[in-house]
Design a protein around this motif. Sequence first.
Motif, PDB file in Angstrom:
ATOM      1  N   THR A 298       0.828  -1.216   0.000  1.00 51.20           N
ATOM      2  CA  THR A 298       0.000   0.000   0.000  1.00 51.20           C
ATOM      3  C   THR A 298       0.856   1.257   0.000  1.00 51.20           C
ATOM      4  O   THR A 298       0.615   2.201  -0.770  1.00 51.20           O
ATOM      5  CB  THR A 298      -0.925  -0.003   1.219  1.00 51.20           C
ATOM      6  N   LEU A 299       1.878   1.284   0.862  1.00 55.59           N
ATOM      7  CA  LEU A 299       2.740   2.463   0.929  1.00 55.59           C
ATOM      8  C   LEU A 299       3.538   2.631  -0.356  1.00 55.59           C
ATOM      9  O   LEU A 299       3.731   3.765  -0.828  1.00 55.59           O
ATOM     10  CB  LEU A 299       3.682   2.349   2.128  1.00 55.59           C
ATOM     11  N   GLY A 300       4.005   1.535  -0.935  1.00 57.60           N
ATOM     12  CA  GLY A 300       4.762   1.632  -2.174  1.00 57.60           C
ATOM     13  C   GLY A 300       3.945   2.243  -3.306  1.00 57.60           C
ATOM     14  O   GLY A 300       4.446   3.077  -4.066  1.00 57.60           O
ATOM     15  N   VAL A 301       2.697   1.842  -3.421  1.00 55.93           N
ATOM     16  CA  VAL A 301       1.834   2.407  -4.461  1.00 55.93           C
ATOM     17  C   VAL A 301       1.566   3.886  -4.195  1.00 55.93           C
ATOM     18  O   VAL A 301       1.668   4.734  -5.089  1.00 55.93           O
ATOM     19  CB  VAL A 301       0.514   1.620  -4.539  1.00 55.93           C
ATOM     20  N   MET A 302       1.245   4.216  -2.942  1.00 59.04           N
ATOM     21  CA  MET A 302       0.865   5.589  -2.611  1.00 59.04           C
ATOM     22  C   MET A 302       2.048   6.552  -2.679  1.00 59.04           C
ATOM     23  O   MET A 302       1.845   7.764  -2.799  1.00 59.04           O
ATOM     24  CB  MET A 302       0.229   5.627  -1.219  1.00 59.04           C
ATOM     25  N   THR A 303       3.270   6.041  -2.611  1.00 61.53           N
ATOM     26  CA  THR A 303       4.441   6.915  -2.690  1.00 61.53           C
ATOM     27  C   THR A 303       4.448   7.727  -3.972  1.00 61.53           C
ATOM     28  O   THR A 303       4.910   8.880  -3.981  1.00 61.53           O
ATOM     29  CB  THR A 303       5.729   6.080  -2.572  1.00 61.53           C
ATOM     30  N   ILE A 304       3.942   7.164  -5.054  1.00 58.62           N
ATOM     31  CA  ILE A 304       3.930   7.905  -6.319  1.00 58.62           C
ATOM     32  C   ILE A 304       2.518   8.092  -6.863  1.00 58.62           C
ATOM     33  O   ILE A 304       2.196   9.158  -7.410  1.00 58.62           O
ATOM     34  CB  ILE A 304       4.814   7.197  -7.372  1.00 58.62           C
ATOM     35  N   ALA A 305       1.639   7.105  -6.691  1.00 58.29           N
ATOM     36  CA  ALA A 305       0.301   7.219  -7.286  1.00 58.29           C
ATOM     37  C   ALA A 305      -0.524   8.306  -6.613  1.00 58.29           C
ATOM     38  O   ALA A 305      -1.360   8.947  -7.268  1.00 58.29           O
ATOM     39  CB  ALA A 305      -0.428   5.872  -7.198  1.00 58.29           C
ATOM     40  N   SER A 306      -0.323   8.534  -5.317  1.00 58.08           N
ATOM     41  CA  SER A 306      -1.096   9.568  -4.632  1.00 58.08           C
ATOM     42  C   SER A 306      -0.772  10.954  -5.180  1.00 58.08           C
ATOM     43  O   SER A 306      -1.626  11.854  -5.160  1.00 58.08           O
ATOM     44  CB  SER A 306      -0.815   9.517  -3.126  1.00 58.08           C
ATOM     45  N   GLU A 307       0.451  11.162  -5.685  1.00 56.45           N
ATOM     46  CA  GLU A 307       0.792  12.460  -6.255  1.00 56.45           C
ATOM     47  C   GLU A 307       0.038  12.719  -7.550  1.00 56.45           C
ATOM     48  O   GLU A 307      -0.251  13.875  -7.892  1.00 56.45           O
ATOM     49  CB  GLU A 307       2.299  12.549  -6.489  1.00 56.45           C
ATOM     50  N   TYR A 308      -0.270  11.661  -8.288  1.00 57.66           N
ATOM     51  CA  TYR A 308      -1.089  11.833  -9.486  1.00 57.66           C
ATOM     52  C   TYR A 308      -2.527  12.158  -9.106  1.00 57.66           C
ATOM     53  O   TYR A 308      -3.211  12.910  -9.813  1.00 57.66           O
ATOM     54  CB  TYR A 308      -1.048  10.574 -10.336  1.00 57.66           C
ATOM     55  N   GLY A 309      -3.003  11.598  -8.003  1.00 67.32           N
ATOM     56  CA  GLY A 309      -4.375  11.875  -7.573  1.00 67.32           C
ATOM     57  C   GLY A 309      -4.562  13.296  -7.084  1.00 67.32           C
ATOM     58  O   GLY A 309      -5.611  13.905  -7.315  1.00 67.32           O
ATOM     59  N   THR A 310      -3.553  13.847  -6.392  1.00 69.99           N
ATOM     60  CA  THR A 310      -3.664  15.205  -5.855  1.00 69.99           C
ATOM     61  C   THR A 310      -3.121  16.266  -6.803  1.00 69.99           C
ATOM     62  O   THR A 310      -3.336  17.455  -6.582  1.00 69.99           O
ATOM     63  CB  THR A 310      -2.891  15.302  -4.530  1.00 69.99           C
TER      64      THR A 310
END
Length: 297
Positions: A116-128
Amino acid sequence: MTTPPTPQAPYQQQAQQYPQQPPVPQQNWQGAPAGLYASPIPQRRATLGDALASEWTKIRSVRSTMWTLGIMIVLLLGIGLLSAIAVNASGSELGSTPVLSLGFFGVLLGSICVITLGVMTIASEYGTGMIRTTLTACPTRGRVLTAKAIVFFLLTFVITTVTTALVAVMQTAMLGGVEPTGGDWLRATVGVGLYIATLGLLSLAVGALIRHSAGAITIMIAVVLLPLVLAMFMFAESLADVQQALFEYSIPSQLGAFYDASVASSGPSGWEPLWIMLGVTAVAMIGACVSLDRRDV
């Protein structure tokens, strides 16, 4: 008949007597042309160290890091301690079963937090939309991905290795059985830490390719659990070879190899699962780097 010359004012006569000189370009306090901005801060080229500092600031300041890694630590310590207490309270002997193998269940569940953390490290920046700011500050996209990978890998490796070592010490202190060798300790601590951190890097690469947190997390959970679940329900004899391959190369089976407690009776053993995971992750990271460089944000 000629027209008499028009009388000139005194200032016009003075301008003809003294021709106008070309204007002197104005300069600011740093000697640059007045129309250009010059920063008072000394300027230098950005380096990988600057990108590492930026990514470390981001990963330690967001709440998702604290929650995911905090839950992983609780799972590793809690399940490892509870399993040791349950075996000790039952009075049963482990026999030839390695004592350190009791840490396998906590690590398997804790790997979901790392994914979960590995995905959110970069994918969350695309979401925001933060990825636009990141790439504006550091236009070299390969450097951004490298910095994210290094910071995430080191953070996950250190925390996983320290926690698994603590769990192993508690279990060997509470339970009897076969004394673990130095190789057993190394695989159950450093080996597991490297494998879980590399699995997190694979998740980061998938997050860079998918660019959607929920979708990338779902894909990674399927990669971890689906091969083993499918193998359990393959009863046809024609699928026996496929079933055996899924058992041997599923991530739970590879993770169990570090504890000498693999799900399959054959397949990768020792440090072989780590080399397999490193190869798969390297291919995924190359694809993520190419995608990040060629696709728009």
